[in-house]
Design a protein around this motif. Structure first.
Motif, PDB file in Angstrom:
ATOM      1  N   PHE A   1     -19.961  28.116  23.867  1.00 53.42           N
ATOM      2  CA  PHE A   1     -19.283  29.544  22.816  1.00 53.42           C
ATOM      3  C   PHE A   1     -19.738  30.980  23.067  1.00 53.42           C
ATOM      4  CE2 PHE A   1     -15.942  26.127  22.349  1.00 53.42           C
ATOM      5  CZ  PHE A   1     -16.071  24.939  22.071  1.00 53.42           C
ATOM      6  N   GLY A   2     -18.627  31.427  22.521  1.00 53.60           N
ATOM      7  CA  GLY A   2     -18.876  32.703  22.312  1.00 53.60           C
ATOM      8  C   GLY A   2     -18.205  32.893  20.621  1.00 53.60           C
ATOM      9  N   GLN A  25      -7.476  25.681  29.847  1.00 48.52           N
ATOM     10  CA  GLN A  25      -8.667  25.666  30.307  1.00 48.52           C
ATOM     11  C   GLN A  25      -7.610  26.697  31.450  1.00 48.52           C
ATOM     12  OE1 GLN A  25     -10.011  23.040  32.826  1.00 48.52           O
ATOM     13  NE2 GLN A  25     -11.853  23.641  32.039  1.00 48.52           N
ATOM     14  N   TYR A  85     -10.241  27.972  22.262  1.00 44.72           N
ATOM     15  CA  TYR A  85      -9.556  27.404  21.951  1.00 44.72           C
ATOM     16  C   TYR A  85      -9.316  28.019  19.992  1.00 44.72           C
ATOM     17  CZ  TYR A  85     -12.018  23.714  24.432  1.00 44.72           C
ATOM     18  OH  TYR A  85     -12.331  23.058  25.147  1.00 44.72           O
ATOM     19  N   LEU A 143     -11.732  31.283  19.773  1.00 43.90           N
ATOM     20  CA  LEU A 143     -12.764  30.840  20.329  1.00 43.90           C
ATOM     21  C   LEU A 143     -12.782  30.841  21.605  1.00 43.90           C
ATOM     22  CD1 LEU A 143     -14.859  28.174  18.171  1.00 43.90           C
ATOM     23  CD2 LEU A 143     -15.872  30.239  18.612  1.00 43.90           C
ATOM     24  N   PHE A 189      -8.022  22.515  21.014  1.00 48.48           N
ATOM     25  CA  PHE A 189      -8.106  23.002  22.998  1.00 48.48           C
ATOM     26  C   PHE A 189      -6.137  23.867  22.838  1.00 48.48           C
ATOM     27  CE2 PHE A 189      -8.487  23.188  27.201  1.00 48.48           C
ATOM     28  CZ  PHE A 189      -7.074  22.261  28.241  1.00 48.48           C
ATOM     29  N   GLY A 205     -15.964  23.108  35.480  1.00 53.66           N
ATOM     30  CA  GLY A 205     -15.404  22.715  33.484  1.00 53.66           C
ATOM     31  C   GLY A 205     -14.825  21.512  33.244  1.00 53.66           C
ATOM     32  N   GLY A 206     -15.458  20.912  34.706  1.00 58.28           N
ATOM     33  CA  GLY A 206     -14.670  19.110  34.019  1.00 58.28           C
ATOM     34  C   GLY A 206     -14.920  18.372  33.329  1.00 58.28           C
ATOM     35  N   ARG A 207     -15.216  16.981  33.511  1.00 60.33           N
ATOM     36  CA  ARG A 207     -16.097  16.512  32.285  1.00 60.33           C
ATOM     37  C   ARG A 207     -17.449  16.339  33.027  1.00 60.33           C
ATOM     38  NH1 ARG A 207     -13.331   9.972  33.976  1.00 60.33           N
ATOM     39  NH2 ARG A 207     -10.964  10.754  32.845  1.00 60.33           N
ATOM     40  N   ASN A 208     -18.552  16.109  31.578  1.00 61.91           N
ATOM     41  CA  ASN A 208     -19.747  16.458  32.040  1.00 61.91           C
ATOM     42  C   ASN A 208     -20.722  17.362  31.923  1.00 61.91           C
ATOM     43  OD1 ASN A 208     -19.752  13.411  31.830  1.00 61.91           O
ATOM     44  ND2 ASN A 208     -20.041  13.549  34.525  1.00 61.91           N
ATOM     45  N   GLN A 209     -18.959  18.398  31.835  1.00 59.80           N
ATOM     46  CA  GLN A 209     -20.301  20.352  31.855  1.00 59.80           C
ATOM     47  C   GLN A 209     -20.069  20.702  30.179  1.00 59.80           C
ATOM     48  OE1 GLN A 209     -20.966  21.658  34.627  1.00 59.80           O
ATOM     49  NE2 GLN A 209     -20.560  20.344  35.385  1.00 59.80           N
ATOM     50  N   PRO A 210     -20.986  20.411  30.053  1.00 58.44           N
ATOM     51  CA  PRO A 210     -21.589  21.574  28.411  1.00 58.44           C
ATOM     52  C   PRO A 210     -20.775  23.275  28.781  1.00 58.44           C
ATOM     53  CG  PRO A 210     -23.777  20.849  29.263  1.00 58.44           C
ATOM     54  CD  PRO A 210     -22.144  20.626  30.442  1.00 58.44           C
ATOM     55  N   GLN A 211     -19.596  23.319  27.308  1.00 58.30           N
ATOM     56  CA  GLN A 211     -19.767  24.475  27.360  1.00 58.30           C
ATOM     57  C   GLN A 211     -19.941  25.035  26.435  1.00 58.30           C
ATOM     58  OE1 GLN A 211     -15.296  24.346  26.483  1.00 58.30           O
ATOM     59  NE2 GLN A 211     -14.866  22.133  27.544  1.00 58.30           N
TER      60      GLN A 211
END
Lengths: 115, 108
Positions: free
Chosen positions: A106-107, A48, A35, A90, A45, A98-104
């Protein structure tokens, strides 16, 4: 466990140069996203990757490219840098595909300044 | 991606007061995720809402997903200085589509 790590933390470049940013995901995470966050705005974005394949690309020019390695780490490359590329970059990793409903997760980001 | 709009963009709150930030979309969202970014930091995942009308609480934070799954809200009670930062709501259809966020400052 280590979180998402990015390097370098800060970088200063001049217009026209090229830059490579690096990201190591959380252990076990196979999906990495990139990002761009300009000061005062939300992250935008860029890419991915999952299992070394590009799964999505945001609205960024071809000067931006990325890849993911067998160990799931990733690099973001930007060519022909412009002043407008100055931003916080980021990296985020997520479990599963890594699709829907997956928390991301971050560094801390790489702060890129273009002179 | 599914774009979301957040209001207000800035929220200046007296310590101890409550406030709410709102997130709206013109389209139905598959889910809503909320992130918090402290000044100089990176976004940190707070919560995810998936079901219509879902309400989740985390201590002083209450998150709600609208019945039509087109809006969401974050309500913070008894604001503390640790609540300072920018709160983002995002839809996640494999990539996060961030709004501009609500930047919260707190006066003691």
């Amino acid at each position: 466990d280590a979180g998402v790590t990015q390097s370098p933390t800060h970088l200063i470049k001049t217009r026209g140069q090229q830059v490579t940013l690096r990201c190591s995901p959380i252990s076990g995470h196979k999906s990495v996203s990139w990002y761009q966050q300009v000061l005062g705005q939300g992250p935008q974005f860029i890419f991915q990757y999952y299992e070394k394949e590009e799964r999505g690309r945001g609205n960024f020019p071809d000067r931006f490219s990325a890849r993911q390695f067998p160990n799931y780490s990733s690099e973001l490359n930007v060519n022909a840098l412009l002043l407008g590329d100055s931003a916080l970059y980021l990296c985020a990793s997520s479990s599963g595909q890594g699709g829907r409903n997956q928390p991301q997760h971050f560094g801390d980001g790489t702060r890129l300044s273009i002179l | 991606g599914q774009q979301v709009m957040q209001i207000p963009q800035y929220q200046h709150v007296q310590e101890g007061e409550d406030f709410t930030t709102y997130c709206n979309s013109s389209t139905t969202l598959s889910n809503i995720q909320w992130y918090k970014q402290r000044p100089g930091g990176h976004p940190v995942f707070l919560i995810q809402l998936v079901k219509s009308g879902e309400v989740k609480k985390q201590k002083r934070l209450t998150f709600q997903f609208g019945e039509a799954k087109k809006n969401s809200s974050l309500h913070i009670t008894a604001t503390q200085t640790t609540d300072v930062g920018t709160y983002f709501c995002c839809s996640n259809d494999y990539k996060l589509s961030f709004g501009a966020g609500t930047t919260v400052t707190v006066r003691a």
